[in-house]
Enzyme design. Structure first.
Site, PDB file in Angstrom:
ATOM      1  N   LYS A 183       6.037  13.554  -3.714  1.00 32.47           N
ATOM      2  CA  LYS A 183       6.729  12.444  -4.375  1.00 32.47           C
ATOM      3  C   LYS A 183       5.807  11.544  -5.192  1.00 32.47           C
ATOM      4  O   LYS A 183       6.234  10.938  -6.155  1.00 32.47           O
ATOM      5  CB  LYS A 183       7.494  11.622  -3.350  1.00 32.47           C
ATOM      6  CG  LYS A 183       8.721  12.381  -2.834  1.00 32.47           C
ATOM      7  CD  LYS A 183       9.723  11.439  -2.220  1.00 32.47           C
ATOM      8  CE  LYS A 183      11.041  12.149  -1.955  1.00 32.47           C
ATOM      9  NZ  LYS A 183      10.928  13.122  -0.842  1.00 32.47           N
ATOM     10  N   GLU A 206      15.053   3.478  -4.806  1.00 33.16           N
ATOM     11  CA  GLU A 206      15.840   3.700  -3.601  1.00 33.16           C
ATOM     12  C   GLU A 206      14.993   4.536  -2.651  1.00 33.16           C
ATOM     13  O   GLU A 206      14.093   5.251  -3.074  1.00 33.16           O
ATOM     14  CB  GLU A 206      17.130   4.461  -3.951  1.00 33.16           C
ATOM     15  CG  GLU A 206      16.985   5.993  -4.029  1.00 33.16           C
ATOM     16  CD  GLU A 206      16.126   6.482  -5.190  1.00 33.16           C
ATOM     17  OE1 GLU A 206      15.869   5.705  -6.118  1.00 33.16           O
ATOM     18  OE2 GLU A 206      15.694   7.658  -5.152  1.00 33.16           O
ATOM     19  N   SER A 222       5.889  21.001   0.660  1.00 29.58           N
ATOM     20  CA  SER A 222       6.119  19.768  -0.099  1.00 29.58           C
ATOM     21  C   SER A 222       5.568  18.511   0.566  1.00 29.58           C
ATOM     22  O   SER A 222       5.259  17.537  -0.110  1.00 29.58           O
ATOM     23  CB  SER A 222       7.618  19.590  -0.364  1.00 29.58           C
ATOM     24  OG  SER A 222       8.362  19.682   0.835  1.00 29.58           O
TER      25      SER A 222
HETATM   26  C1  LIG Z   1      11.891  13.968  -0.395  1.00 31.94           C
HETATM   27  C2  LIG Z   1      11.327  15.230   0.083  1.00 31.94           C
HETATM   28  C3  LIG Z   1      11.918  16.479  -0.210  1.00 31.94           C
HETATM   29  C4  LIG Z   1      13.227  16.615  -0.935  1.00 31.94           C
HETATM   30  O1  LIG Z   1      13.227  16.172  -2.249  1.00 31.94           O
HETATM   31  P1  LIG Z   1      13.236  17.157  -3.492  1.00 31.94           P
HETATM   32  O2  LIG Z   1      13.537  16.267  -4.628  1.00 31.94           O
HETATM   33  O3  LIG Z   1      14.275  18.202  -3.272  1.00 31.94           O
HETATM   34  O4  LIG Z   1      11.880  17.756  -3.586  1.00 31.94           O
HETATM   35  C5  LIG Z   1      11.280  17.617   0.218  1.00 31.94           C
HETATM   36  N1  LIG Z   1      10.128  17.567   0.934  1.00 31.94           N
HETATM   37  C6  LIG Z   1       9.540  16.398   1.246  1.00 31.94           C
HETATM   38  C7  LIG Z   1       8.285  16.418   2.030  1.00 31.94           C
HETATM   39  C8  LIG Z   1      10.116  15.197   0.840  1.00 31.94           C
HETATM   40  O5  LIG Z   1       9.520  14.036   1.175  1.00 31.94           O
END
Ligand SMILES: *Cc1c(COP(=O)(O)O)cnc(C)c1O
Length: 407
Positions: free
Chosen positions: A99, A121, A388
């Site tokens: 993010k 948000e 992610s």
């Molecule tokens: C917020 C988040 C997501 C989901 O958001 P996307 O916009 O689909 O990437 C996925 N993995 C993590 C670690 C997150 O913090």
């Protein structure tokens, strides 16, 4: 000789009003249209400006910690007995997830536009923390909207945002979670648009957000391509990523869209079952509709009221999916799969035991799919999972779900 038809460059999507085929668009009150057009102009200018790009690259390196490693999961690969499994380590970034790529870039853009105040948000708090951090770094005023229920569940994250100087405003409307927080942020933006920029946290909402957020995460896929060519001398067979709004996935996939040999798989939250309210798999139970600025697949009832959603991971728990995902699903270029809460928890523990890496519960959904697929492929194949985010934020929830008492 066959005639090659040149596909339109992917960068030309969406069109100037934000359409990816039938999806996307700008479904907002008239009062916001000027702001969105201004933002679009400012972004397109910044995209062409080598000075802006260089400053962003510097910040991504020095503040966020890019490039992230492309890591061969050797023990898991051996255990699975199938394809080689690589992890793209977005979990190693500052504030713990992908993010920050988007938050940093949008904050820099806001500064360039002369905006001094940032709003955002947040659901579980990850986007709020990334935004609060970059605002502290760049000297911007920061207000985060968060549902009152989420604030209660994520009190530690609320405190982290406050430590970074952000004001966290609780939202008491409706379910008191993410959807209501977005509504409140949009209301604030309408009122204070002259000095305020709204940093939306995923590849969602009205144009230009889905395009802009995608572009800010493309660095994930670009690095991956360079790194896998260095390590293996060829492109991978499959890329897998979890899909909430869809930002980490589209950023990871984008630079592989024109490589037909690379299979792309997005993984939605299958929750605890297939009934409405028990999952957040928009491509299983969803229908075309409009939510919070864009037309896309949405979990809704027959009256068009937004369905409740459930996932063990807060970051995947949203009723709409990014419009570009709907487009590439129609084109059959990206496939979509699901992982249940239980499968995600199983993958969470397998990554921890096998590699000493605790993934975010969101990423664990992608991991469940990656482990399943790698096991079924030959040893000559390569699968890359976009990890992610890291799971520090989730250990309490995981322990609860696994029925274990914290010491
Ligand atoms: C917020 C988040 C997501 C989901 O958001 P996307 O916009 O689909 O990437 C996925 N993995 C993590 C670690 C997150 O913090």
């Amino acid at each position: 000789m066959t005639v090659q038809t040149n596909p339109a460059p992917r960068e030309l999507l969406p069109d100037e009003r934000g359409h990816f085929g039938p999806y996307g668009g700008m479904y907002v009150p008239e009062t916001l249209m000027t702001a969105l057009y201004e933002l679009n102009e400012a972004y397109l200018e910044a995209r062409r400006d080598t000075g802006f790009q260089a400053e962003l690259r510097r910040l991504l390196k020095e503040y966020a910690g890019r490039p992230t490693e492309l890591y061969l999961a050797e023990r898991l690969t051996e255990e699975l007995g199938g394809a080689k499994l690589y992890l793209k380590r977005e979990d190693l970034l500052h504030t713990g997830a992908h993010k920050i790529n988007n938050a940093l870039a949008q904050a820099l853009l806001a500064k360039r536009m002369g905006k001094k105040r940032i709003i955002a948000e947040t659901g579980a708090g990850q986007h709020g923390i990334a935004t609060a951090s970059v605002c502290a770094k760049l000297g911007l005023e920061c207000v985060i909207y968060m549902g009152a229920v989420d604030m209660e569940r994520q009190s530690l994250n609320v405190y982290r945002m406050r430590l970074c100087g952000a004001e966290v405003r609780g939202v008491e409307a409706g379910q008191k979670t993410l959807k209501e927080a977005i509504n409140e942020a949009m209301r604030d933006w309408v009122t204070n648009v002259r000095e305020t920029h709204y940093i939306l946290g995923s590849a969602l909402g009205a144009h230009p957000y889905p395009m802009m957020v995608r572009d800010f995460h493309r660095v994930i896929g670009r690095e991956t391509k360079t790194q896998i060519l260095e390590k293996e001398g060829r492109l991978p067979d499959e890329l897998i990523a979890c899909v909430g709004g869809g930002s980490n996935a589209i950023g990871f996939f984008f630079d592989f869209l024109d490589d037909p040999g690379v299979k792309l798989i997005g993984v939605e939250a299958g929750g605890r079952g297939a009934s409405p309210g028990d999952h957040a798999a928009r491509f299983r139970g969803g229908r075309l509709g409009v939510l919070q600025g864009c037309k896309t697949f949405i979990l809704q009832n027959t009256d068009g009221q937004i369905e409740l959603t459930h996932s063990v991971s807060a970051g995947l728990d949203y009723a709409a999916i990014g419009p570009e995902h709907a487009y590439y699903r129609d084109k059959r270029r990206i496939d979509y799969d699901q992982a249940t809460d239980a499968e995600a928890l199983d993958a969470f523990t397998r990554l921890a035991r096998g590699e000493g890496i605790i993934p975010a519960l969101e990423s664990s959904h992608g991991a469940a799919c990656a482990l399943r697929r790698a096991a079924g492929l030959g040893k000559d194949k390569i699968v890359i999972l976009n990890l992610s985010g890291r799971g520090d934020k989730d250990v309490r929830e995981a322990a609860k779900q696994l029925g274990e008492k914290l010491p």
